[in-house]
Design a protein around this motif. Structure first.
Motif, PDB file in Angstrom:
ATOM      1  N   THR A 466      65.619 -51.663  80.865  1.00 35.35           N
ATOM      2  CA  THR A 466      66.203 -50.157  80.561  1.00 35.35           C
ATOM      3  C   THR A 466      66.594 -50.249  78.978  1.00 35.35           C
ATOM      4  O   THR A 466      66.916 -51.420  78.541  1.00 35.35           O
ATOM      5  N   THR A 467      67.073 -49.324  78.324  1.00 36.56           N
ATOM      6  CA  THR A 467      67.249 -49.147  76.939  1.00 36.56           C
ATOM      7  C   THR A 467      68.816 -49.074  76.550  1.00 36.56           C
ATOM      8  O   THR A 467      69.319 -48.508  75.621  1.00 36.56           O
ATOM      9  N   ASP A 468      69.419 -49.533  77.398  1.00 32.54           N
ATOM     10  CA  ASP A 468      71.198 -49.357  77.472  1.00 32.54           C
ATOM     11  C   ASP A 468      71.907 -50.577  77.002  1.00 32.54           C
ATOM     12  O   ASP A 468      72.945 -50.768  77.432  1.00 32.54           O
ATOM     13  N   PHE A 469      71.300 -51.276  76.294  1.00 27.20           N
ATOM     14  CA  PHE A 469      72.132 -52.573  75.680  1.00 27.20           C
ATOM     15  C   PHE A 469      73.221 -52.075  74.969  1.00 27.20           C
ATOM     16  O   PHE A 469      73.053 -51.605  73.854  1.00 27.20           O
ATOM     17  N   PRO A 470      74.132 -52.748  75.270  1.00 25.29           N
ATOM     18  CA  PRO A 470      75.493 -52.400  74.598  1.00 25.29           C
ATOM     19  C   PRO A 470      75.476 -52.629  73.112  1.00 25.29           C
ATOM     20  O   PRO A 470      75.288 -53.722  72.711  1.00 25.29           O
ATOM     21  N   ALA A 471      75.965 -51.822  72.334  1.00 29.74           N
ATOM     22  CA  ALA A 471      76.025 -52.213  70.850  1.00 29.74           C
ATOM     23  C   ALA A 471      77.062 -52.857  70.320  1.00 29.74           C
ATOM     24  O   ALA A 471      77.344 -53.488  69.419  1.00 29.74           O
ATOM     25  N   ASN A 472      78.347 -52.719  71.539  1.00 27.26           N
ATOM     26  CA  ASN A 472      79.258 -53.493  71.102  1.00 27.26           C
ATOM     27  C   ASN A 472      79.950 -54.232  72.428  1.00 27.26           C
ATOM     28  O   ASN A 472      79.225 -53.934  73.624  1.00 27.26           O
ATOM     29  N   PRO A 473      80.751 -55.193  72.582  1.00 27.33           N
ATOM     30  CA  PRO A 473      81.229 -55.788  73.808  1.00 27.33           C
ATOM     31  C   PRO A 473      81.842 -54.726  74.442  1.00 27.33           C
ATOM     32  O   PRO A 473      82.239 -53.759  74.131  1.00 27.33           O
TER      33      PRO A 473
END
Length: 618
Positions: A466-473
């Motif tokens: 999926t392409t929803d790796f978080p940009a922040n914690p």
């Protein structure tokens, strides 16, 4: 008509014989490095005579060959071979029966073609660490990221061109823990007739730092994954595959570097250790750092070099003007900041001075005192921070530092440890059937069953990633202070998608969950600029004001300081799928990894070509 070997020499007019030897190496594996060393160790007048003789014979056609791109062919047979270390013999995975593996030598601009044939029981893939792989992501090598592994009895041809790079890099296995013994140096020479931006060395010597286990490392990591506990640490550190004088083992287990008084030597240092950052030093000698991760740097002198797994550092060693009556220890020992046990042994080699033949006496040589270097404390994070701050790009007209001055996307990634819940069918030995895990932004990466690059290229990502790796914690906390009560990590095969030519700023923040620890993070497919680093929690308002955008270090692997942060910038100008992970192999096994997907650009030369026909299948 010219003899065949001179025709080959015409195509590769270089001052070092090993460039000829490379072309023939498919037939003479076992002789290749002996011939290289013989030539490099010739007296300078003999080398000059050899070059002059060849030049006289090939001068009429040199002009035609001057600008021809060279293709260098290698064949890597993955095979088992018995080796004895620490008084014990075991069978290890090797390339062509050699440990460490063979050197790859090329010049900037050369094409390199390596056929890898797998003759062992394990699936294999090889990574060419630090090679940019511009539009050649199919050759990058990490298993299940850019390719399926090479299965037993199968082969794959890695094909890439060295573009805009020169210096020391290395290759290694990129699946499970096979890189314990599957590794070797990559030497990229400057283009012909282009000098080094530092003193021309009398001799160049690769020095690879590694680890050795008496037991089978595949069994060690498999057991650790099953139990959820940390794997056993190594039994010794090594220098060029040799641990040095340990107990009553054979003296031939010791690396020796013989030098001539007054001569300058280029030492190509590579840290191929699985799980340890390393201090390197030569007793009573100072070295000059001139390159890091195949990028020239502003020279600086030091008695101790700190090098993380994955990194390379080139140093100049100036031998003393007169041969001292002593032998000097070449030593490598770990820099360790984490809460877990580590291999606290020291690898030792010997620096020996060659004396005039009239004064040589074997009986006297054995009695020479051995001097040893003095190291910082094993967890001296202040030394580590100061050393890394000294590494600066040349940033001149010839070698500019192309730092992105503005940023399109900003990311803040926490890196550290945590715990994950084991399945009901698994008996993990952590509390409540949990296991140790590692994560980026609280996501522990799950390896897919097919390669991400294939899924991306053929638009078949569904069910793969999926392409929803978080940009922040997912939530904020005191990252380097008291950890949160819930330290369970999530899991998934997640990636970040970047449009072509995105200017990226990435801050990597260590956490104190389970324990603060330094993390050497490697980014495939790119060099990045280390624009800042500091202790404690990153302050997005104050810290960017202190960023170095003039001459920051340009590297492919950066140490995230223990209990601190590091800020990176890079230009996403390389289409494909690119792995980013901690180069402490135990942390990679626990999931401290993720992927970047860089989309194609609009122009033809900004698009990833189709895969080669022999790309391995899963």
């Amino acid at each position: 008509m010219l003899p065949h070997f001179l025709v080959l020499f015409i195509q590769r007019p270089t001052i070092k014989l090993y460039c000829l030897v490379e072309e023939l190496q498919n037939k003479i594996y076992k002789r290749k490095e002996e011939m290289e060393c013989a030539y490099l160790n010739m007296p300078s007048f003999m080398r000059a005579m050899f070059v002059m003789l060849c030049a006289l014979m090939i001068l009429p056609v040199l002009t035609h060959a001057k600008h021809a791109r060279v293709t260098r062919h290698y064949k890597f047979n993955i095979k088992m071979q018995n080796f004895t270390r620490l008084c014990q013999t075991k069978s290890i995975v090797t390339v062509n029966g050699r440990f460490p593996g063979p050197r790859i030598i090329a010049r900037e601009g050369d094409r390199v073609v390596i056929k890898v044939v797998n003759h062992v029981q394990y699936n294999v893939s090889l990574h060419w660490h630090g090679i940019r792989q511009l539009r050649s992501g199919w050759a990058d090598g990490p298993a299940y990221i850019t390719q399926c592994p090479i299965q037993t009895g199968q082969s794959y041809v890695y094909n890439f061109t060295v573009i805009g790079q020169r210096g020391t890099l290395w290759w290694h296995a990129h699946i499970s823990w096979l890189r314990t013994t599957l590794y070797g140096p990559i030497v990229i020479l400057p283009k012909r007739h282009v000098p080094y931006p530092f003193t021309q060395p009398f001799k160049e010597v690769p020095i690879i730092l590694g680890e050795w286990w008496k037991a089978d490392t595949e069994a060690i990591i498999n057991q650790a994954i099953q139990t959820g506990l940390a794997p056993n640490v190594s039994d010794a550190h090594t220098i060029n595959g040799l641990p040095g004088p340990v107990s009553n083992c054979q003296a031939k287990d010791t690396f020796k570097l013989k030098v001539k008084p007054g001569k300058t030597y280029l030492l190509r240092l590579i840290n191929a250790a699985l799980n340890d950052e390393v201090f390197f030093s030569i007793a009573n000698h100072t070295v000059t750092v001139v390159e890091a991760d195949a990028v020239y740097v502003k020279p600086f002198s030091t008695k101790i070099v700190l090098i993380t797994p994955g990194q390379t550092v080139n140093v100049l060693l100036r031998a003393k003007s007169k041969a001292p009556n002593a032998t000097f220890a070449i030593s490598a020992r770990p820099y360790a900041t984490g809460p877990a046990a580590f291999d606290n042994t020291t690898a030792t080699g010997f620096l020996e001075y060659k004396k005039p033949s009239l004064s040589s006496n074997k009986s006297n040589t054995k009695k020479l005192p051995l001097l040893r270097p003095v190291f910082p404390k094993f967890n001296d994070s202040v030394f580590a921070m100061n050393f890394h701050n000294k590494v600066r790009s040349l940033a001149n007209a010839r070698f500019p530092a192309k730092v992105p001055k503005t940023v399109d996307r900003r990311f803040f990634f926490t890196v550290g440890l945590g715990i994950s819940q084991c399945s009901k069918n698994q008996q993990c030995q952590g509390p409540n059937n949990t296991r140790v895990a590692a994560a980026v932004n609280n996501v522990t990466f799950v390896m897919p069953n097919i390669a991400l690059l294939q899924a991306h290229f053929f638009n078949q990502s569904k069910g793969v990633y999926t392409t929803d790796f978080p940009a922040n914690p997912p939530f904020k906390f005191n990252y380097t202070g008291t950890p949160p009560s819930n330290i369970i990590v999530s899991s998934g095969t997640k990636a970040v998608v970047l449009p072509f030519n995105t200017r990226v700023e990435l801050v990597l923040q260590d956490t104190s969950i389970i324990g603060a620890e330094s993390h050497p993070v490697h980014l495939h497919g790119f060099n990045f600029f280390i624009v800042g680093q500091g202790n404690g929690n990153f302050d997005p308002k104050k810290d960017p004001k202190k960023f170095n955008l003039v001459d920051p270090a340009e590297r492919n692997t950066a140490g995230v300081p223990s209990g601190g942060w590091v800020a990176l910038r890079f230009l996403a100008d390389n289409p494909g799928v690119w792995f980013m992970h901690c180069h402490l192999e135990v942390h990679t096994s626990w999931g401290l990894k993720m992927a970047w997907i860089v989309q194609d650009g609009k122009r033809r030369n900004q698009k990833l070509p189709p895969p080669p026909s022999d790309l391995p299948k899963c």
